[in-house]
Design a protein around this motif. Structure first.
Motif, PDB file in Angstrom:
ATOM      1  N   VAL A   1       0.195  -0.788  12.317  1.00 43.32           N
ATOM      2  CA  VAL A   1       0.498  -1.971  12.278  1.00 43.32           C
ATOM      3  C   VAL A   1       0.357  -3.320  12.850  1.00 43.32           C
ATOM      4  CG1 VAL A   1       1.771  -0.786  10.045  1.00 43.32           C
ATOM      5  CG2 VAL A   1       2.712  -1.671  11.904  1.00 43.32           C
TER       6      VAL A   1
ATOM      7  N   MET B   1      -6.106  -1.237  11.105  1.00 37.58           N
ATOM      8  CA  MET B   1      -4.824  -2.301  11.307  1.00 37.58           C
ATOM      9  C   MET B   1      -4.788  -2.580  10.167  1.00 37.58           C
ATOM     10  SD  MET B   1      -4.010  -4.951  14.445  1.00 37.58           S
ATOM     11  CE  MET B   1      -2.313  -5.800  14.062  1.00 37.58           C
ATOM     12  N   GLN B   2      -3.352  -2.580   9.898  1.00 37.12           N
ATOM     13  CA  GLN B   2      -2.657  -2.904   8.580  1.00 37.12           C
ATOM     14  C   GLN B   2      -2.027  -4.514   8.799  1.00 37.12           C
ATOM     15  OE1 GLN B   2      -3.582  -2.160   5.488  1.00 37.12           O
ATOM     16  NE2 GLN B   2      -4.648  -0.161   6.217  1.00 37.12           N
ATOM     17  N   VAL B   3      -3.115  -5.516   8.462  1.00 35.63           N
ATOM     18  CA  VAL B   3      -2.163  -7.484   9.414  1.00 35.63           C
ATOM     19  C   VAL B   3      -1.396  -7.843   8.287  1.00 35.63           C
ATOM     20  CG1 VAL B   3      -3.076  -9.495  10.108  1.00 35.63           C
ATOM     21  CG2 VAL B   3      -5.024  -7.212  10.022  1.00 35.63           C
TER      22      VAL B   3
ATOM     23  N   ALA C   1      -8.759 -11.574  12.310  1.00 37.15           N
ATOM     24  CA  ALA C   1      -7.657  -9.856  11.710  1.00 37.15           C
ATOM     25  C   ALA C   1      -8.657  -9.866  10.287  1.00 37.15           C
ATOM     26  CB  ALA C   1      -6.837 -10.864  10.084  1.00 37.15           C
ATOM     27  N   LYS C   2      -9.768 -10.059  10.418  1.00 34.80           N
ATOM     28  CA  LYS C   2     -10.692  -8.841   9.382  1.00 34.80           C
ATOM     29  C   LYS C   2     -10.969  -8.195  10.484  1.00 34.80           C
ATOM     30  CE  LYS C   2     -15.125  -9.620   6.892  1.00 34.80           C
ATOM     31  NZ  LYS C   2     -16.010 -10.471   6.528  1.00 34.80           N
TER      32      LYS C   2
ATOM     33  N   GLU D   1       2.642  -9.575   4.501  1.00 37.94           N
ATOM     34  CA  GLU D   1       2.671  -8.696   3.247  1.00 37.94           C
ATOM     35  C   GLU D   1       3.295  -7.069   3.696  1.00 37.94           C
ATOM     36  OE1 GLU D   1      -1.070 -10.682   3.885  1.00 37.94           O
ATOM     37  OE2 GLU D   1       0.064  -9.612   5.018  1.00 37.94           O
TER      38      GLU D   1
ATOM     39  N   HIS E   1      -8.819  -5.368  10.643  1.00 38.07           N
ATOM     40  CA  HIS E   1      -8.218  -4.071   9.430  1.00 38.07           C
ATOM     41  C   HIS E   1      -9.512  -3.381   9.691  1.00 38.07           C
ATOM     42  CE1 HIS E   1      -6.854  -3.377   5.590  1.00 38.07           C
ATOM     43  NE2 HIS E   1      -8.335  -3.476   5.196  1.00 38.07           N
ATOM     44  N   GLN E   2     -10.914  -4.127   9.429  1.00 37.48           N
ATOM     45  CA  GLN E   2     -12.272  -3.500   9.256  1.00 37.48           C
ATOM     46  C   GLN E   2     -11.810  -1.706  10.211  1.00 37.48           C
ATOM     47  OE1 GLN E   2     -15.239  -6.175  10.022  1.00 37.48           O
ATOM     48  NE2 GLN E   2     -15.240  -5.955   8.137  1.00 37.48           N
TER      49      GLN E   2
ATOM     50  N   TYR F   1       4.257  -3.065   4.155  1.00 40.22           N
ATOM     51  CA  TYR F   1       3.563  -1.680   4.145  1.00 40.22           C
ATOM     52  C   TYR F   1       4.458  -0.221   3.437  1.00 40.22           C
ATOM     53  CZ  TYR F   1      -0.871   1.071   5.483  1.00 40.22           C
ATOM     54  OH  TYR F   1      -1.637   2.952   4.909  1.00 40.22           O
TER      55      TYR F   1
ATOM     56  N   THR G   1       0.922  -1.208   0.212  1.00 42.84           N
ATOM     57  CA  THR G   1      -0.292  -0.101   0.039  1.00 42.84           C
ATOM     58  C   THR G   1       0.984   1.298   0.120  1.00 42.84           C
ATOM     59  OG1 THR G   1      -1.589  -0.832   1.066  1.00 42.84           O
ATOM     60  CG2 THR G   1      -2.050   1.333   1.168  1.00 42.84           C
TER      61      THR G   1
ATOM     62  N   ASP H   1      -8.458 -15.593  10.907  1.00 36.73           N
ATOM     63  CA  ASP H   1      -8.981 -14.738   9.365  1.00 36.73           C
ATOM     64  C   ASP H   1     -10.265 -13.597   9.750  1.00 36.73           C
ATOM     65  OD1 ASP H   1      -6.891 -16.088   8.193  1.00 36.73           O
ATOM     66  OD2 ASP H   1      -8.104 -17.529   7.091  1.00 36.73           O
TER      67      ASP H   1
END
Length: 247
Positions: free
Chosen positions: A75, A100-102, A92-93, A106, A96-97, A108, A2, A89
């Protein structure tokens, strides 16, 4: 990866890090005030796993509500506790909502600094690191460690920044688990993580949690600073429950 916002005027980024929050189902805003305080002192917040007690949806939702108090980018990685209920998952979802960038392989970028991360895994250090030899279950165990290490390597390869921060849950060096019973060192991290970190130039700091009775700071073989930011450790041994490092 990102895109990042504009870097700070002086080029420096203050990264606050904390792990092992262990938010429970019956907790009501346990970290709202702390996150607001961190937001006034740092430019980025890194969360280093074991964010919930058992990886339950309600626990993640409780933490997500508190994350709303953050006015800076967040993050983070999950920890072993966040996997306990078998729905990482979903955890994390939810996080993230909440902003937080999990990081799970990945990368960032924030303010010209790259953030790479993965949960990591166990396996041991030095001559005592477990190797894939013998029974199938041992080989599977070691492969799980290798797979997490490959996630970290993948995230580091994504970055083209001159400065990089690594976020983990498990330790990449033995120094920051010192203080724990030696019998469980192998269950607190893996030297494979440290070896991978040292293959990449520009890594300025590594943050991890998990070792509640470990040591606050160590270094990789190439000298990269490693910070154990497990909240129970910092609360017991330092003046505050989080660490801030200028990158």
């Amino acid at each position: 990866m990102t895109p990042s916002p504009e870097p700070a005027a002086n080029g420096a980024l203050r990264v606050a890090a904390i792990g092992d929050l262990h938010v429970g189902e019956d907790h009501t805003h346990p970290y709202r005030d702390l996150f607001a305080q961190i937001s006034s002192e740092a430019d980025v917040l890194a969360l280093c796993g074991d964010l919930t007690n058992f990886g339950k949806t309600k626990e993640a939702e409780n933490l997500a509500e508190d994350l709303m108090a953050c006015t800076i980018p967040v993050v983070g990685v999950l920890g072993n506790h966040d996997y306990e209920c078998g729905q990482p998952d979903e955890v994390a979802k939810i996080l993230h909502q909440a902003g937080m960038q999990v990081l799970d392989g990945e990368a960032y970028e924030i303010g010209g600094v790259g953030f790479a991360g993965a949960k990591g895994f166990i396996g041991g250090f030095g001559r005592h690191m477990l190797s894939p030899f013998g029974e199938g279950p041992i080989k599977d165990f070691v492969q799980a460690s290798v797979d997490e290490n490959l996630k970290l390597e993948s995230s580091l390869r994504m970055l083209r920044t001159e400065r990089t921060v690594v976020v983990l849950h498990y330790s990449p060096v033995i120094e920051t688990v010192m203080g724990e019973p030696p019998e469980i060192f192998a269950f607190l991290g893996s030297a494979r993580l440290g070896e991978t970190i040292d293959r990449f130039d520009g890594v300025k700091a590594v943050f991890h949690g998990h070792a509640h009775r470990g040591s606050v700071q160590g270094r990789t073989a190439r000298g990269v600073p490693v910070y154990n930011v497990a909240r129970p450790l910092l609360a017991r041994t330092t003046e505050r429950e989080y660490t801030i490092v200028e990158i």
